[in-house]
Design a protein around this motif. Structure first.
Motif, PDB file in Angstrom:
ATOM      1  N   ARG A 183       0.823  -1.199   0.000  1.00 35.83           N
ATOM      2  CA  ARG A 183       0.000   0.000   0.000  1.00 35.83           C
ATOM      3  C   ARG A 183       0.864   1.258   0.000  1.00 35.83           C
ATOM      4  O   ARG A 183       0.610   2.204  -0.741  1.00 35.83           O
ATOM      5  CB  ARG A 183      -0.903  -0.011   1.234  1.00 35.83           C
ATOM      6  CG  ARG A 183      -1.608   1.292   1.501  1.00 35.83           C
ATOM      7  CD  ARG A 183      -2.489   1.145   2.728  1.00 35.83           C
ATOM      8  NE  ARG A 183      -2.936   2.410   3.261  1.00 35.83           N
ATOM      9  CZ  ARG A 183      -2.202   3.199   4.046  1.00 35.83           C
ATOM     10  NH1 ARG A 183      -0.976   2.860   4.329  1.00 35.83           N
ATOM     11  NH2 ARG A 183      -2.703   4.311   4.514  1.00 35.83           N
ATOM     12  N   ASP A 184       1.912   1.277   0.857  1.00 36.33           N
ATOM     13  CA  ASP A 184       2.769   2.456   0.908  1.00 36.33           C
ATOM     14  C   ASP A 184       3.491   2.678  -0.417  1.00 36.33           C
ATOM     15  O   ASP A 184       3.670   3.814  -0.855  1.00 36.33           O
ATOM     16  CB  ASP A 184       3.779   2.319   2.047  1.00 36.33           C
ATOM     17  CG  ASP A 184       3.242   2.921   3.340  1.00 36.33           C
ATOM     18  OD1 ASP A 184       2.007   3.003   3.447  1.00 36.33           O
ATOM     19  OD2 ASP A 184       4.046   3.306   4.202  1.00 36.33           O
ATOM     20  N   LEU A 224       1.019   4.101  -2.839  1.00 33.35           N
ATOM     21  CA  LEU A 224       0.820   5.528  -2.556  1.00 33.35           C
ATOM     22  C   LEU A 224       1.990   6.346  -3.090  1.00 33.35           C
ATOM     23  O   LEU A 224       1.802   7.392  -3.706  1.00 33.35           O
ATOM     24  CB  LEU A 224       0.682   5.753  -1.047  1.00 33.35           C
ATOM     25  CG  LEU A 224      -0.654   5.375  -0.430  1.00 33.35           C
ATOM     26  CD1 LEU A 224      -0.598   5.488   1.084  1.00 33.35           C
ATOM     27  CD2 LEU A 224      -1.748   6.270  -0.977  1.00 33.35           C
ATOM     28  N   LYS A 245      -7.110   7.873   1.754  1.00 32.92           N
ATOM     29  CA  LYS A 245      -5.917   8.334   1.051  1.00 32.92           C
ATOM     30  C   LYS A 245      -6.302   8.887  -0.324  1.00 32.92           C
ATOM     31  O   LYS A 245      -6.971   8.181  -1.098  1.00 32.92           O
ATOM     32  CB  LYS A 245      -4.940   7.160   0.863  1.00 32.92           C
ATOM     33  CG  LYS A 245      -4.390   6.640   2.164  1.00 32.92           C
ATOM     34  CD  LYS A 245      -3.425   7.642   2.745  1.00 32.92           C
ATOM     35  CE  LYS A 245      -2.994   7.223   4.123  1.00 32.92           C
ATOM     36  NZ  LYS A 245      -2.269   8.290   4.822  1.00 32.92           N
TER      37      LYS A 245
END
Lengths: 253, 223, 233
Positions: free
Chosen positions: B12-13, B16, C102
């Motif tokens: 996920r990071d 992103l 997000k």
């Protein structure tokens, strides 16, 4: 806290966390003795250091800087150790006095560290011919100085004082782990870059006539630290009390 | 279960970071640009530049990693993700390590990849490149790890962006010293230098220390 | 657990009980509440009410294991929650003030990530999307969502994976009437499966047999009284 408050209702009496009456009693008892001891040891120590002790056969009167420099350097480490103990007791046993002590000690430790650096630099000018050398010891003390400044900055960087206390305590403990590593790496770096010839000056056997003033000055510095620590801790506690009363008054409760 | 969650968090990071693709690129550009500034200040003398190349590479790499540290936890802290991660079925220590791994992949690794370019610009001798890459491969993860402690304790602080470097830079000194000396001793013709081993030792020590300290700081931050 | 499980309630645990004893809360140097107790049984709904600053959010964060009580204890089936925080976190879903959305991630990606943390499958993700009318928005990135849509996404996340305890902080703020109904239905279904819910709200929440806990009924002892009493200063 008093018995009465306990019987009124332990659970509702949350302000006991801000009432370290026992500490204040002990501190008040210790304070005059520490103050008197500090005055006496400073007077005798300074007299011995500046007048009675002999000049060094190599360094001349410059050696007298050492009577300030060495105790200051000791205190720089000692105060950090005190702060680390306080931070640990706060983080592990949630003892609020630990962080109050550490917070009160930090500026004192920073000043001792600065004093050690400044006197070292003053001593270095006649001895090495320059105000600053990237000597291993000086460099690691400089980094210690930055750790102190970081602690103080972090402590004051939060709107919520408790957050600052917790974050800074954690940083203080991380610093303890890192200090030996930094010291070790700086030593290593130093021996890599310059051959070990200059750094031999430091440690000749100390004559008794120099040991006495050194010991007395160290005692004086320690007692000075104790006196300032008690004063700063008490004012910090009174400040917290005042803020709590102010907040309660503002809410009209 | 923990392994899967760890992987999901790293993925996920990374996703992103890739969608906001400015971030990793900015770090590398900063690295190259800062390193390219030194010759303007020092003059173009090739011998001097070749001698200081290891130091320049390390100092600028350290600053570039520092630049990206603030975003490590800040966005998650501000939008409430951190609170949810604190309740996720994997320990917060593992959350820290997952985020540090993603951070390293998007800052330390690109910087490492760009480091030979700086070496080239500074005329680093040919035998220095292997050890440069090895030292950075061992050292830059430590930068991310130690930096994570600083980023975590400064969460929610006023002027956090200026505060983090003040807290972290003194702790970076050992990595800097051994990172440079690994390359220097190799260039002086010595083999089997201990600096690389020490960099590895620092990494091994920083892994648990950063995990525990940063996790403790995150717990305080979400209180 | 696919499809509506109204008719065939699946108990999560036999009969869990969630209890608070004499909780006290300090924020900074300010005492917020003290001596607060309650007992919540399987299938129960606890509404936390009170004016701003009474400590509703702080209490909910305590129940969520984020904030350690300054006094008192929290037990689950008689076992102290803080002794095994991991187990407590496993059984609860918390919705705070932040929606944790997000900007670059789509609605579906967001839910899939949290589902993978909670061990929930794709079917549950679809169901959560449907439950809060997000199916049509599944491919939309977070930065294009409205405030109410973000809130619905955060609520959808709560329903992922089996959990015995839902903790919702002002869940209806920013929701339209239809969404509030959907949320109420989700909470009712959760309770029918013997789940519990604690909801902080200042405008009320639709639900049968709700226990109401007014947080401002538990003020701490005023500091002046205590100072006088102790006489130490």
């Amino acid at each position: 806290m008093s018995r009465a408050a306990t019987t009124v209702g332990e659970s509702r009496s949350l302000h006991r966390f801000a009432n370290p009456a026992r500490f204040v009693r002990i501190a008040d008892a210790v304070y005059p003795w520490a103050l008197a001891g500090m005055a006496v040891s400073f007077l005798i120590g300074l007299y011995l250091a500046l007048f009675a002790s002999p000049a060094d056969y190599q360094q001349g009167d410059t050696v007298r800087i050492m009577y300030v420099h060495v105790p200051a350097a000791w205190m720089a480490l000692f105060v950090y150790a005190t702060m680390a103990a306080g931070s640990a007791s706060y983080l592990i046993w949630r003892h609020p006095l630990g962080v109050v002590a550490a917070k009160a000690a930090a500026p004192v430790g920073a000043v001792f560290t600065f004093l050690a650096l400044a006197t070292g630099s003053l001593w270095g000018k006649p001895m090495w011919g320059t105000w600053w050398v990237w000597d291993a010891r000086l460099t690691s003390v400089l980094i210690l100085f930055f750790l102190y400044l970081g602690y103080i900055a972090l402590m004051n960087a939060f709107e919520n004082a408790e957050r600052g206390q917790k974050a800074a305590s954690l940083l203080c403990l991380v610093g303890v782990v890192n200090l030996p590593i930094i010291k070790f790496s700086v030593d290593w770096w130093n021996t890599l870059h310059q051959p070990a010839s200059v750094s031999r000056i430091g440690t000749p056997a100390i004559h008794e006539s120099m040991l006495w003033p050194l010991g007395l000055m160290a005692l004086a510095f320690t007692l000075y630290f104790l006196v300032v620590l008690i004063t700063r801790m008490k004012s910090e506690l009174l400040g917290a009390r005042l803020r709590a009363l102010g907040a309660a008054a503002a809410e009209g409760r | 279960m923990v392994g899967g969650a760890f992987g999901a968090l790293v993925a996920r990071d990374l996703r992103l970071a890739l969608r906001q693709r400015g971030d990793a690129l900015t770090v590398v550009l900063f690295f190259v640009l800062t390193a390219a500034l030194f010759p303007f200040g020092l003059g173009p003398e090739p011998n001097l530049l070749a001698r200081i190349a290891p130091g320049i590479v390390w100092v600028t790499a350290l600053l570039a990693v520092l630049l990206s540290l603030e975003r490590l936890f800040l966005a998650d802290y501000e939008d409430g993700t951190l609170e949810l991660l604190a309740q996720a079925p994997l320990p917060l220590e593992a959350v820290v390590l997952a985020k540090v791994l993603a951070h390293w992949l998007t800052s330390g690794l690109p910087v490492l990849a760009a480091a030979p370019l700086i070496g080239l610009l500074y005329g680093l001798p040919a035998e220095g490149y292997g050890v440069l890459l090895a030292a950075m491969a061992l050292g830059t993860p430590s930068l991310s790890l130690i930096g994570a402690i600083g980023a975590a304790v400064a969460l929610g602080a006023r002027r956090g962006g200026v505060l983090v470097p003040l807290l972290v830079l003194p702790l970076y000194v050992p990595v800097l010293i051994f990172g440079v000396s690994a390359i220097d001793t190799r260039l002086q013709g010595f083999e089997g230098d201990a600096s690389l081993l020490l960099l590895g030792a620092i990494l091994a020590a920083a892994l648990p220390l950063a995990a525990f300290a940063a996790a403790a700081a995150l717990r305080q931050a979400v209180e | 657990m696919t499809g509506p499980s109204f008719h065939r309630p699946v108990p999560l645990r036999p009969m869990p009980v969630f209890e608070a004893h004499d909780l006290g809360c300090l924020r900074g140097e300010r005492a917020v509440f003290a001596g607060l107790s309650f007992r919540l049984q399987a299938g129960g709904l606890l509404l936390l009410t009170g004016p701003n600053g009474a400590g509703k959010s702080s209490l909910l964060r305590m129940l969520a294991g984020l904030l350690r009580p300054a006094a008192g204890g929290l037990t689950w089936d008689g076992a102290e929650v803080w002794d095994d925080l991991g187990a407590h976190h496993e059984r609860l879903r918390y919705l705070g003030h932040g929606e944790a959305v997000k900007p670059p991630l789509t609605v579906a990606e967001d839910l899939r990530f949290w589902a993978s943390l909670r061990g929930a499958g794709p079917a549950e993700v679809d169901r959560a999307l449907e439950r809060f009318a997000l199916s049509g928005l599944a491919g939309r990135p977070g930065r294009l969502l409205s405030a109410g849509q973000k809130r619905r996404l955060a609520l959808a996340r709560v329903t992922l994976g089996p959990a015995a305890l839902w903790l919702l902080d002002e869940p209806t703020v920013g929701l339209d009437a239809a969404s509030v109904e959907r949320l109420a239905a989700a909470v009712a279904e959760h309770r029918a499966r013997r789940g519990m819910a604690a909801i902080a709200t200042h405008i009320g929440f639709p639900g049968e047999d709700a226990q109401v806990l007014a947080v401002d009924d538990f003020p701490p002892i005023p500091v002046e009284a205590e100072a006088l009493e102790e006489g130490a200063w």
